[in-house]
Enzyme design. Structure first.
Site, PDB file in Angstrom:
ATOM      1  N   LYS A 279       0.812  -1.208   0.000  1.00 18.71           N
ATOM      2  CA  LYS A 279       0.000   0.000   0.000  1.00 18.71           C
ATOM      3  C   LYS A 279       0.854   1.271   0.000  1.00 18.71           C
ATOM      4  CE  LYS A 279      -3.788  -2.451   2.197  1.00 18.71           C
ATOM      5  NZ  LYS A 279      -3.114  -3.738   2.096  1.00 18.71           N
TER       6      LYS A 279
ATOM      7  N   GLU B  38      -1.901   5.781   8.737  1.00 17.62           N
ATOM      8  CA  GLU B  38      -2.565   6.880   8.050  1.00 17.62           C
ATOM      9  C   GLU B  38      -3.368   7.694   9.050  1.00 17.62           C
ATOM     10  OE1 GLU B  38      -5.213   5.500   5.089  1.00 17.62           O
ATOM     11  OE2 GLU B  38      -3.659   5.039   3.619  1.00 17.62           O
TER      12      GLU B  38
ATOM     13  N   HIS C 114     -13.634  -2.861  10.205  1.00 15.10           N
ATOM     14  CA  HIS C 114     -13.023  -2.637   8.887  1.00 15.10           C
ATOM     15  C   HIS C 114     -13.229  -3.811   7.935  1.00 15.10           C
ATOM     16  CE1 HIS C 114     -11.313   0.775  10.888  1.00 15.10           C
ATOM     17  NE2 HIS C 114     -10.735  -0.019  11.758  1.00 15.10           N
TER      18      HIS C 114
ATOM     19  N   GLU D 113      -9.585   1.474  -4.376  1.00 14.26           N
ATOM     20  CA  GLU D 113     -10.448   1.832  -3.254  1.00 14.26           C
ATOM     21  C   GLU D 113     -10.215   3.271  -2.832  1.00 14.26           C
ATOM     22  OE1 GLU D 113     -10.817  -0.963  -0.144  1.00 14.26           O
ATOM     23  OE2 GLU D 113     -10.785  -2.693  -1.467  1.00 14.26           O
TER      24      GLU D 113
ATOM     25  N   GLU E  60      -6.059   2.387  -1.490  1.00 12.73           N
ATOM     26  CA  GLU E  60      -5.274   1.213  -1.858  1.00 12.73           C
ATOM     27  C   GLU E  60      -5.806   0.614  -3.151  1.00 12.73           C
ATOM     28  OE1 GLU E  60      -5.628  -1.683   1.213  1.00 12.73           O
ATOM     29  OE2 GLU E  60      -7.768  -1.964   0.954  1.00 12.73           O
TER      30      GLU E  60
ATOM     31  N   ASN F  32      -6.461  -3.261  -4.593  1.00 13.60           N
ATOM     32  CA  ASN F  32      -6.464  -4.701  -4.348  1.00 13.60           C
ATOM     33  C   ASN F  32      -6.240  -5.384  -5.686  1.00 13.60           C
ATOM     34  OD1 ASN F  32      -6.983  -5.077  -1.478  1.00 13.60           O
ATOM     35  ND2 ASN F  32      -8.933  -4.062  -1.890  1.00 13.60           N
TER      36      ASN F  32
ATOM     37  N   GLU G 286     -16.539  -9.128  -3.061  1.00 17.41           N
ATOM     38  CA  GLU G 286     -17.791  -8.511  -3.502  1.00 17.41           C
ATOM     39  C   GLU G 286     -17.865  -8.302  -5.015  1.00 17.41           C
ATOM     40  OE1 GLU G 286     -14.962  -5.300  -1.974  1.00 17.41           O
ATOM     41  OE2 GLU G 286     -15.584  -7.322  -1.384  1.00 17.41           O
TER      42      GLU G 286
ATOM     43  N   ARG H  68     -22.859 -10.770   3.370  1.00 12.79           N
ATOM     44  CA  ARG H  68     -21.969 -11.851   3.771  1.00 12.79           C
ATOM     45  C   ARG H  68     -22.558 -12.526   4.997  1.00 12.79           C
ATOM     46  NH1 ARG H  68     -15.767  -9.578   3.111  1.00 12.79           N
ATOM     47  NH2 ARG H  68     -16.139  -8.197   1.331  1.00 12.79           N
TER      48      ARG H  68
ATOM     49  N   ARG I   8     -54.942 -28.366  40.149  1.00 13.29           N
ATOM     50  CA  ARG I   8     -53.805 -27.954  40.982  1.00 13.29           C
ATOM     51  C   ARG I   8     -53.575 -28.883  42.172  1.00 13.29           C
ATOM     52  NH1 ARG I   8     -51.085 -25.705  44.869  1.00 13.29           N
ATOM     53  NH2 ARG I   8     -52.826 -25.981  46.297  1.00 13.29           N
ATOM     54  N   ASP I   9     -54.343 -28.707  43.243  1.00 14.27           N
ATOM     55  CA  ASP I   9     -53.997 -29.401  44.472  1.00 14.27           C
ATOM     56  C   ASP I   9     -54.134 -30.911  44.365  1.00 14.27           C
ATOM     57  OD1 ASP I   9     -52.992 -29.409  47.026  1.00 14.27           O
ATOM     58  OD2 ASP I   9     -54.939 -29.166  48.000  1.00 14.27           O
ATOM     59  N   ALA I  10     -55.063 -31.374  43.525  1.00 12.27           N
ATOM     60  CA  ALA I  10     -55.235 -32.820  43.387  1.00 12.27           C
ATOM     61  C   ALA I  10     -53.972 -33.463  42.825  1.00 12.27           C
ATOM     62  CB  ALA I  10     -56.436 -33.128  42.489  1.00 12.27           C
ATOM     63  N   HIS I  11     -53.437 -32.887  41.751  1.00 12.93           N
ATOM     64  CA  HIS I  11     -52.222 -33.495  41.185  1.00 12.93           C
ATOM     65  C   HIS I  11     -50.991 -33.146  41.999  1.00 12.93           C
ATOM     66  CE1 HIS I  11     -50.200 -30.121  39.024  1.00 12.93           C
ATOM     67  NE2 HIS I  11     -51.402 -29.680  38.709  1.00 12.93           N
ATOM     68  N   GLN I  12     -51.041 -32.044  42.754  1.00 13.28           N
ATOM     69  CA  GLN I  12     -49.934 -31.772  43.677  1.00 13.28           C
ATOM     70  C   GLN I  12     -49.874 -32.858  44.748  1.00 13.28           C
ATOM     71  OE1 GLN I  12     -49.531 -27.768  45.201  1.00 13.28           O
ATOM     72  NE2 GLN I  12     -48.635 -28.483  47.116  1.00 13.28           N
TER      73      GLN I  12
ATOM     74  N   ARG J 226     -49.472 -17.505  49.287  1.00 14.05           N
ATOM     75  CA  ARG J 226     -48.930 -17.734  50.630  1.00 14.05           C
ATOM     76  C   ARG J 226     -48.711 -16.420  51.391  1.00 14.05           C
ATOM     77  NH1 ARG J 226     -44.747 -21.744  47.752  1.00 14.05           N
ATOM     78  NH2 ARG J 226     -45.991 -23.660  47.789  1.00 14.05           N
TER      79      ARG J 226
ATOM     80  N   ASP K  89     -51.467 -18.131  55.529  1.00 12.23           N
ATOM     81  CA  ASP K  89     -50.119 -18.078  56.087  1.00 12.23           C
ATOM     82  C   ASP K  89     -49.879 -19.383  56.821  1.00 12.23           C
ATOM     83  OD1 ASP K  89     -47.632 -16.440  56.911  1.00 12.23           O
ATOM     84  OD2 ASP K  89     -48.396 -17.236  58.811  1.00 12.23           O
TER      85      ASP K  89
ATOM     86  N   LYS L 225     -58.974 -23.891  55.663  1.00 12.88           N
ATOM     87  CA  LYS L 225     -58.037 -24.672  54.851  1.00 12.88           C
ATOM     88  C   LYS L 225     -57.522 -25.819  55.705  1.00 12.88           C
ATOM     89  CE  LYS L 225     -53.639 -24.130  52.343  1.00 12.88           C
ATOM     90  NZ  LYS L 225     -53.960 -25.070  51.266  1.00 12.88           N
TER      91      LYS L 225
ATOM     92  N   HIS M 136     -61.875 -26.326  52.538  1.00 11.66           N
ATOM     93  CA  HIS M 136     -60.906 -27.149  51.802  1.00 11.66           C
ATOM     94  C   HIS M 136     -60.410 -28.242  52.733  1.00 11.66           C
ATOM     95  CE1 HIS M 136     -57.338 -28.058  49.276  1.00 11.66           C
ATOM     96  NE2 HIS M 136     -56.688 -28.145  50.440  1.00 11.66           N
TER      97      HIS M 136
ATOM     98  N   HIS N  32     -58.433 -32.547  52.784  1.00 15.73           N
ATOM     99  CA  HIS N  32     -57.803 -33.679  52.101  1.00 15.73           C
ATOM    100  C   HIS N  32     -58.443 -34.953  52.640  1.00 15.73           C
ATOM    101  CE1 HIS N  32     -54.339 -31.632  50.054  1.00 15.73           C
ATOM    102  NE2 HIS N  32     -54.734 -30.680  50.877  1.00 15.73           N
TER     103      HIS N  32
ATOM    104  N   THR O 101     -47.270 -25.512  53.914  1.00 17.35           N
ATOM    105  CA  THR O 101     -46.041 -24.954  53.329  1.00 17.35           C
ATOM    106  C   THR O 101     -45.900 -23.465  53.677  1.00 17.35           C
ATOM    107  OG1 THR O 101     -46.329 -26.454  51.461  1.00 17.35           O
ATOM    108  CG2 THR O 101     -44.772 -24.665  51.180  1.00 17.35           C
TER     109      THR O 101
END
Length: 1178
Positions: A152, A236, A271, A311, A324, A326, A332, A377, A571-575, A644, A678, A741, A771, A773, A908
């Site tokens: 260059k 430069e 660059h 360029e 420069e 090339n 390109e 690119r 919820r609570d049944a499958h928990q 909670r 609570d 509860k 509620h 069990h 809990t």
């Protein structure tokens, strides 16, 4: 005479070099012999090699490829007629720089000409000379021109002599740092270093201050040396915000030179060009004329032949500066070909054969611009991480194509390995249209069609560039990327299909990702979803709530004739029965049936409590997404959640504003009723939760946690008077509904009559909700007694999900009240269909079903008082710890632990505290008396210690003494409500932190998930980024993966369904991986999965743990080329630690913190993968 005259005209030129330049002018007048080329070697790799091969094939020329040891799998060697290994034993780049090997292959295989491509040796004059010396034509300029133009500094001198304006800079390569310092003293900052023997951004560094000078000089020199075999640099003055315009030239051996107009290459990063455009948009025609004229003049000055590029920088005033030449084909060049319809590689070869440009029909007056072309690119770089190169295996490749789209590529195919050794360019995409806007539109469309999986790419970034207004108006400069940070607001790539294949492969190789309590296979029978009529579901109680608000809703419930039910199945049944593991997938399938057939339910309990964190922790689902999807499918039935109190849905204390914000967001997402409780019935905690739910606009249902036995006069701690007085406080605090509860199922029928009767007498206007069990089996009788005593609502679960530690049977309550004044209004036949679905669905969760270890309920719950959900979990835990035969002892110890702690309300998290102490006692064979005696010596579970400190509130009757004092000794004690003293949470800051950490959009729901469970949320997001939307999989696939040859469908979203077939499981490879093969939508796909069992026996470099602050990992794959610190050294934040090199680009790894180097895990020349541990700082 002619030579003498020319010599006189050139006296002001450059000494000896002037004569050699003039020789080309003289030679251009001589006769040139035409020699056809029959065989061409490309001394390069990748897409440019293939580009040249294609041109040669079109011209009937045989092709030869060369390749390094690292490139044996590269496509370019397969595209050539012949291919030969070069540089054996040399580094990856060194192989392509080894001139003797390349010439040797050419000579041995009768190669006529060598095309250098771009990069590597393309601008090395010694290579061009070596070709000529070997009698092989070099497809490019002469060695002398390559030398003068490639250097260059030389090119700059020639430009000055030719009257072409240049940027102030050094006249020759600098030899040391001192020269750079002197230049900066003269011209000031900013300055720029440039490699003297190559381009492409390698060895190019901008320096803006004296402090940056030395480091950037070293980096630029090192990069130039690695890329071009010569580290020479020149300096430069750096021009701010110019446009980078280059002109394509083409010359022949007869002195003819033409230009093919310009390209705008201003969109650059470090660059390196990212997007190129031809012609340059919004370019003044007079400036275009000056640029092209200067380019041709410069080329003619040196007798330039073949293709090249001149360029320029163009400043904001329209002044241009030569930078420069090339002397090669550019990356390109494609856009020039598209707008001029000139095949530059064809022209290069023909010129090398001895043809003139006129022979090829290439005259300046014939060159016309046709439309606009844009090249993008596509690279394997990650824009979100500073464009760090990514490496690995391309698992999926689908390109964008269609009218006006051209693709030039090499490694862009499924299965290709992207290595860290070479440039990150994957494919060049070229769009051609009638104008700039049209070309941009075509390019955007093509990029959107690409599907590249396995490595990250810059496509999202390119799409942002193409959508940018400044780009679309053609007014970009070299600072475009730096000045548009919004370009980095990248749209996340979904990649859902491939991620799901990774998940399925992982499960096939390593088993379930969620912990499995017992080894039991999921049922092979799929549940049958009952039919649902078309249209909207009938109106339910939610209509009343939306119309009349919480107070009106409460009055409507109280006025209602008959017993109302809340269904806990969601919820609570499958928990209680299935360890909280039921997935949204199975809830969604039955949801429409519930909406259409159970519209007269009081509510569905479907959210909150343990389901919130378990959804993320074990099911890898977003709990908020579950709520949103349930709300959309069941718009008519009120939803109820478990809150909670001051702990929201967590197990710890939160700032008050976090609880309020949580309730606000929950209400916005469709929650209606907040059951607030609570674990100690601690009133300040409950009132905070009530206020939060009420302020959010929800129905407040204050829940009194029940324990003891109000029908037993000998049990005085939790008497009837205790419950009535507590209820008075809750009604005074503004609850809309009063709830009992009974989490352990202790409420016997007689106690039900006493308690509910007393509450009904005391609060005739307040709805009462109960509620329980069914652990002891008396749940139905107790709920019927509650109804007779005045309860408005009782909790039930559908029959196949009821009983044992779950809620009483829905079908039993419906049947027992039918035809009475307590009639529920629910059709028993619908309960049967509902139950049948859950009976089969429950079989999918066999590994979590409590019946795997527990065959019935047990009336001993009246003694041990273990809550339903915890009863199941303790049973599982006892079996997993080898205490299955001692579960009776565990239950007995639970009762003893409860007495030790002062006879607690157990729900809990207080129930967990009692359970932790019970297991501690069993494991250490301790009696209650021994614990009391040795309390000051024992190491109690943390939960017990924190309870005694007051972290969850103050229990009714106070803390047990002297146990508390013995355990705590000098530990601090909390007085009053634990969360009252916590500072407010900054949600905006949290949101920004999450965006930075997870590199994606963060919703208000995400913020609340992170506020409740920071670590769980982070792990959930990381899982999803790796494995995608696993909630789309059916439960059997989620837990066990597919069997070989199994075919199945996965619906990603409405209208997008994947058809997948599992094909095979490969053997273990050297990296500890197995390749798993699938067929996806008819196409072969494969994923590599680490075998976690096998990998433990193999040695691998450790990875940096993201949550350990002092562990510094490699930001990208690459080779360690320098280590800047030593063990034991003190370092400052931002100080360089080491230098990595990947894809010929060097990256300095800086310290993110100050500290001391504890240990270094790498050595110079060591190759690293991404996130490999470099060093530790303490």
């Amino acid at each position: 005479m002619m030579r003498l005259q020319l010599l006189k005209q050139s006296l002001n030129f450059l000494g000896v070099k002037r004569i050699s330049l003039l020789s080309h002018v003289y030679q251009s007048t001589q006769r040139v012999e035409y020699k056809p080329i029959k065989k061409v070697m490309v001394a390069n790799r990748g897409e440019i090699a293939i580009r040249v091969f294609r041109a040669c094939t079109e011209l009937g020329i045989r092709t030869v490829a060369v390749y390094s040891e690292q490139d044996t799998g590269q496509m370019h060697r397969q595209k050539a007629d012949e291919a030969y290994l070069i540089g054996k034993g040399l580094p990856p780049v060194g192989a392509y720089l080894h001139i003797p090997d390349i010439i040797k292959v050419a000579k041995e295989n009768e190669v006529d000409a060598i095309h250098p491509g771009y990069g590597f040796l393309s601008e090395r004059s010694d290579f061009a000379q070596a070709c000529m010396d070997a009698g092989v034509r070099f497809i490019g300029p002469s060695p002398e021109v390559v030398k003068n133009m490639g250097d260059k500094v030389e090119a700059r001198a020639i430009a000055i002599n030719a009257g072409v304006p240049v940027v102030p800079g050094t006249d020759s390569p600098i030899s040391c740092l001192q020269e750079a310092q002197e230049f900066s003293n003269t011209y000031g900052f900013p300055i720029i270093f440039k490699a003297a023997y190559g381009g492409g951004g390698r060895g190019m560094r901008v320096v803006r201050s004296y402090e940056e000078l030395e480091e950037n000089y070293q980096r630029a020199y090192s990069e130039a040396l690695a890329a071009f075999g010569n580290g020479a640099l020149f300096v430069e003055k750096f021009i701010e915000k110019p446009r980078h315009i280059e002109v394509q030239i083409l010359g022949d051996k007869f002195g003819n030179v033409i230009h093919l107009y310009e390209r705008d290459c201003s969109i650059q990063r470090r660059h390196q060009k990212v997007v190129e455009i031809a012609p340059a948009a919004q370019l003044d025609p007079h400036l275009r004329d000056r640029l092209t004229a200067d380019s041709v003049k410069l080329a003619k000055q040196v007798g330039y032949e073949n293709a090249g590029t001149v360029e320029f920088l163009v400043d904001k005033h329209g002044k241009h500066y030569f930078i420069e030449v090339n002397s090669r084909l550019q990356v390109e060049h494609t856009v020039t070909e598209e707008i001029t319809d000139v095949d530059l590689v064809h022209a290069q070869i023909h010129v090398a054969e001895g043809k003139s440009l006129p022979d090829l029909g290439l005259k300046q007056e014939n060159i016309r611009i046709n439309g606009c072309a844009i090249q993008c690119r596509v690279t394997t770089e990650d824009p979100a991480r500073g464009f760090q190169p990514d490496t690995g295996r391309i698992e999926v490749f689908r390109s964008g194509e269609g009218m006006g789209i051209r693709l030039d590529s090499a490694s862009a195919f499924q299965g290709a390995i992207i290595s860290p050794h070479y440039d990150s360019l994957l494919v060049k995409v070229i769009a051609h249209g009638k104008d700039h806007q049209t070309a941009a539109t075509k390019m955007n469309r093509a990029l959107a069609e690409f599907r590249i999986r396995g490595v990250k790419t810059n496509i999202p970034f390119l799409q942002n560039v193409l959508s940018n207004d400044q780009f679309l108006h053609g007014t970009v400069d070299t600072q475009f990327i730096d000045e548009n940070p919004d370009l980095f607001n990248l749209k996340p790539v979904q990649n859902r299909a491939q991620k799901l294949l990774h998940y399925l492969g992982h499960v096939m190789v390593n088993g379930p990702t969620t912990p499995i309590p017992v080894k039991a296979k999921a049922s092979s029978i799929d549940p049958v979803i009952p039919q649902v009529p078309l249209g909207e579901p009938p109106i339910g109680f939610r209509e009343v709530l939306l119309r009349e608000g919480p107070e009106g809703f409460s009055r409507a419930i109280r006025r209602h004739k008959g017993l109302l039910l809340m269904d806990t199945t969601f919820r609570d049944a499958h928990q209680s029965l299935l360890a909280t593991r039921v997935r949204t997938h199975d809830l969604k399938q039955i949801a429409p049936f519930v909406a259409h057939n159970f519209n007269n339910l009081f509510s569905l309990e479907n959210w909150g409590g343990a389901t919130f964190d378990v959804a993320m922790r074990f099911l890898y689902e977003c709990p908020w997404r579950r709520l949103q999807e349930m709300r959309a499918l069941i718009p008519n039935v009120p939803f109820q959640m478990l809150l909670r109190g001051a702990n929201a849905v967590g197990y710890t204390n939160y700032p008050d504003n976090a609880v309020f914000k949580f309730c606000e967001v929950a209400k916005e997402n469709g929650m209606d009723i907040f059951r607030v409780f609570d674990s100690l019935n601690y009133l300040p905690n409950m009132i905070l939760g009530m206020e939060a739910a009420g302020q959010a606009g929800g129905v407040v249902e204050a829940a009194i946690s029940y324990t003891g036995d109000v029908s037993d006069s000998t049990r005085t701690k939790y008497s009837l008077d205790y419950y009535v007085k507590l209820a008075e406080e809750l009604v005074k605090a503004g609850t809309h509904i009063l709830c009992i509860k009974d989490m352990a199922g202790l409420l016997k029928p007689n106690a039900s009559t006493l308690l509910i009767g007393a509450l009904r007498d005391r609060f005739p206007e307040i709805p009462i909700h109960v509620h329980t069990h069914d652990t002891a089996g008396a749940g139905v009788a107790s709920m019927l007694a509650c109804a007779q005593a005045g309860a408005d609502i009782v909790d039930v679960a559908v029959d196949s999900m009821s009983g044992m530690t779950s809620q009483p049977s829905m079908g039993a309550i419906v049947a027992c009240t039918k035809g009475t004044d307590k009639d529920t209004g629910i059709a028993l036949e619908q309960v049967f269909d509902y139950s049948e679905y859950w009976e089969v669905t429950r079989g999918l969760y066999a590994a979590f079903d409590c019946t795997a270890t527990m065959k019935s309920g047990n009336a001993d719950v009246y003694e041990n008082e273990i809550p339903g959900g915890q009863y199941t979990n303790l049973h599982f835990q006892a079996h997993s710890m080898g205490l299955g035969n001692k579960f009776k002892e565990v239950k007995k110890a639970y009762a003893e632990a409860n007495k030790l702690l002062g006879d607690l309300i157990k729900v809990t998290p207080s129930s967990k505290i009692v359970g932790d102490l019970a297991q501690f006692m069993v494991q250490n064979s301790l009696t209650r008396h021994e614990v009391e005696e040795k309390a000051d010596e024992l190491s109690f579970p943390l939960s017990v210690v924190e309870y005694l400190q007051g972290y969850i509130g103050i229990p009714h009757g106070g803390f047990p003494e002297p146990l508390r004092s013995k355990v705590l000794k000098d530990l601090p004690r909390i007085e009053g409500r634990p969360g009252a003293s916590l500072p407010a949470m900054d949600f905006k800051t949290l949101e920004q932190q999450l965006k930075k950490k997870h590199h994606e959009d963060i919703t208000p729901e995400d913020v609340m998930s992170a506020a409740m469970y920071p670590k769980v949320f982070d792990e959930f997001k990381e899982f999803n980024s790796q494995f995608g939307p696993v909630e789309c999989l059916n439960t059997r696939l989620f837990l066990e993966g597919p069997k070989i040859a199994e075919e199945f469908e996965v619906e990603l979203e409405r209208g997008k369904t994947l058809h997948i077939k599992a094909l095979a499981l490969g053997d273990l490879n050297k990296a500890g991986q197995r390749e798993v093969f699938f067929e996806l939508n008819g196409q072969l796909r494969s994923v590599l999965v680490k075998d976690t069992v096998a990998i433990k026996e193999m040695h691998f470099h450790p990875k940096a743990l993201k949550d350990v602050k002092g562990q510094i990992g490699a930001p990208m794959p690459g080779k360690v080329i320098a280590i800047k610190v030593k063990e034991g050294a003190s370092i400052e934040k931002g100080q360089p630690l080491c230098v990595l090199s990947a894809m010929k680009m060097e990256t300095v790894v800086n310290s993110p913190m100050s500290g001391t180097i504890k240990k270094i895990y790498v050595k110079t020349d060591m190759s690293l993968e991404g996130d490999d541990l470099i060093l530790e700082i303490e």
